[in-house]
Design a protein around this motif. Structure first.
Motif, PDB file in Angstrom:
ATOM      1  N   GLY A   6      -7.152  18.194 -16.573  1.00  0.00           N
ATOM      2  CA  GLY A   6      -6.814  17.272 -15.506  1.00  0.00           C
ATOM      3  C   GLY A   6      -6.253  15.937 -15.946  1.00  0.00           C
ATOM      4  N   GLU A   7      -6.770  14.866 -15.326  1.00  0.00           N
ATOM      5  CA  GLU A   7      -6.171  13.542 -15.475  1.00  0.00           C
ATOM      6  C   GLU A   7      -6.241  13.013 -16.904  1.00  0.00           C
ATOM      7  OE1 GLU A   7      -5.893   9.381 -12.994  1.00  0.00           O
ATOM      8  OE2 GLU A   7      -6.892  11.139 -12.173  1.00  0.00           O
TER       9      GLU A   7
ATOM     10  N   ARG B 258     -11.009  15.842 -12.296  1.00  0.00           N
ATOM     11  CA  ARG B 258     -10.387  14.742 -11.552  1.00  0.00           C
ATOM     12  C   ARG B 258     -10.740  13.384 -12.157  1.00  0.00           C
ATOM     13  NH1 ARG B 258      -9.248  16.728  -6.176  1.00  0.00           N
ATOM     14  NH2 ARG B 258     -10.263  18.733  -5.769  1.00  0.00           N
TER      15      ARG B 258
ATOM     16  N   SER C 289     -10.064   7.060 -10.497  1.00  0.00           N
ATOM     17  CA  SER C 289      -9.182   8.136 -10.932  1.00  0.00           C
ATOM     18  C   SER C 289      -8.343   8.607  -9.746  1.00  0.00           C
ATOM     19  CB  SER C 289     -10.009   9.302 -11.483  1.00  0.00           C
ATOM     20  OG  SER C 289      -9.199  10.403 -11.808  1.00  0.00           O
ATOM     21  N   LYS C 290      -7.065   8.824  -9.965  1.00  0.00           N
ATOM     22  CA  LYS C 290      -6.183   9.239  -8.866  1.00  0.00           C
ATOM     23  C   LYS C 290      -6.622  10.559  -8.249  1.00  0.00           C
ATOM     24  CE  LYS C 290      -2.113   6.911 -10.816  1.00  0.00           C
ATOM     25  NZ  LYS C 290      -0.773   7.105 -11.418  1.00  0.00           N
ATOM     26  N   GLY C 291      -7.210  11.426  -9.071  1.00  0.00           N
ATOM     27  CA  GLY C 291      -7.623  12.732  -8.574  1.00  0.00           C
ATOM     28  C   GLY C 291      -8.751  12.683  -7.569  1.00  0.00           C
TER      29      GLY C 291
ATOM     30  N   SER D 154      -7.814  13.230  -3.263  1.00  0.00           N
ATOM     31  CA  SER D 154      -7.745  14.508  -2.552  1.00  0.00           C
ATOM     32  C   SER D 154      -9.137  15.072  -2.292  1.00  0.00           C
ATOM     33  CB  SER D 154      -6.899  15.508  -3.343  1.00  0.00           C
ATOM     34  OG  SER D 154      -7.453  15.736  -4.632  1.00  0.00           O
TER      35      SER D 154
END
Length: 410
Positions: free
Chosen positions: A326-327, A304, A174-176, A179
């Motif tokens: 979120g995502e 995320r 997942s891109k989240g 971070s």
């Protein structure tokens, strides 16, 4: 390549990893898996694996070694005994492996300690470790009720950071996740690569038609705290008078019995609990579905996550009705494949069901889902990328030209 794979969960437990390993074996690679004695999700050792039986197996070209594991049963004590029995036994076994492998691949779900054996082998043999991060730790503990900043949270924050920083490359589903890993565990961005999950082949094939008169809404997968199935039950209660709507829960997990009791107390005869089904039977439940359901808890770190069921739902060409932040919301909106409301918003989910019934013939949600899957999550793209990362980790970049062209598209 000779690939050593480490993951606490493997066939016959309900995980996607066997499909990945078997595909790598089909491509000519030697694949050895270090895994547990199967007991997930019920927490009881599977029949045929008791008392040290079937510790060495081979399936579809993949060699499997099963390390001592205490079944997770129920309760926090057995959960941690389960986590650490595998982490310790697999690490000890990995340190004494005589075979030489080119690279180590660890499929990290929960707990993060399942990757300790991969790191131990990598250090001893000076091989690089590629970790596929599918659950964030200790965020998963916090979502399960462990207070952020508590002693237990701080201990596992330290443990998790050491493990994440010990891997040479982190692939994130997942891109989240990026971070979080950068901020919480000081992992440098150049060691993080986005590689989303995909759906098994049986979900991408044309589903058999299942004739039905009711409106079938299907939730498929683990029934745990993080999945927040309460949202579905409360939405079902709000639409109780709509007798044509049937809500199907297909799966098992630590929260299943409580959900069953809640449905019984509320008199929700429209809720049908099917229990856990073998993977090969799941296409039937997808075929009978008018739409698929997805819910998660209201938690900033869980938000995320992009659960693997999103890809499976999309591959099957099914509309998605979800209550998650979120995502997940971002993907559903971008694909225009259903309706998404905030996590825990059971009223919003009930309204989504009404909107879906009103508009399902005018908006091609299912077609949109399948198109988005093929352009973003297709299996071939993911396996190509994984193969590239593994080859790069052991110094072989023969496929770099073709893979790099698709990597940015994901």
């Amino acid at each position: 390549m000779r690939i050593l794979v480490v993951c606490q969960h493997y066939w016959p437990e309900p995980y996607r990893l066997p499909d990945i390993c078997e595909e790598l074996a089909k491509r000519g690679h030697t694949v050895k898996v270090i895994t547990d004695v199967p007991n997930y999700p019920m927490g009881v050792t599977y029949p045929g694996y008791e008392k040290g039986r079937q510790r060495e197996q081979e399936r579809n070209g993949v060699s499997i070694h099963r390390c001592f594991t205490i079944p997770r049963k129920t309760g926090v004590v057995f959960r941690f005994l389960n986590y650490y029995s595998y982490a310790i036994s697999s690490t000890l076994w990995a340190k004494h492996i005589d075979e030489e492998y080119d690279v180590v691949f660890t499929n990290q779900t929960s707990p993060v300690m399942m990757s300790c054996a991969a790191i131990a082998y990598g250090r001893k043999h000076r091989k690089k470790v590629v970790m596929y991060v599918q659950d964030l730790w200790p965020a998963c503990l916090q979502a399960g009720g462990i207070k952020k900043g508590s002693l237990i949270d701080r201990i596992f924050h330290w443990i998790s950071g050491r493990i994440y920083r010990s891997a040479d490359q982190l692939l994130i589903s997942s891109k989240g996740f990026q971070s979080y890993l950068e901020k919480e565990h000081r992992v440098h961005s150049d060691r993080i690569v986005y590689m989303p999950q995909y759906a098994e082949d049986l979900f991408t094939q044309k589903l058999e038609t299942v004739e039905h008169q009711d409106v079938n809404l299907v939730f498929a997968g683990n029934v745990g705290i993080a999945q927040n199935v309460d949202t579905i039950l409360m939405a079902a209660e709000a639409l109780k008078e709509e007798q044509r709507i049937k809500w199907h829960i297909v799966g098992d997990g630590v929260d299943l019995e409580r959900c069953k009791e809640m449905a019984k107390t509320k008199g929700l005869n429209c809720i049908i609990f099917h229990g856990r089904k073998p993977l090969e039977e799941m296409p039937y439940y997808y075929a009978m579905a008018d739409a698929m359901l997805l819910t998660l808890v209201d938690d900033p770190d869980i938000s995320r996550t992009l659960p693997g069921k999103v890809q499976t739902y999309m591959a099957a060409g099914k509309p998605i009705l979800c209550a998650a932040n979120g995502e997940v919301q971002d993907v559903i909106h971008e694909a225009n494949c259903g309706y998404a409301v905030n996590a825990g918003d059971w009223q919003g989910m009930a309204e989504s069901v009404k909107r879906f019934l009103e508009q399902r013939d005018s908006v091609p949600f299912g077609e949109n889902a399948r198109k988005y899957y093929e352009s973003h999550f297709a299996k071939g793209r993911m396996i190509d990328k994984l193969e590239h990362e593994l080859e790069a980790a052991c110094g072989d970049t023969r496929h770099s030209g073709s893979v790099n062209n698709t990597a940015e598209d994901d």
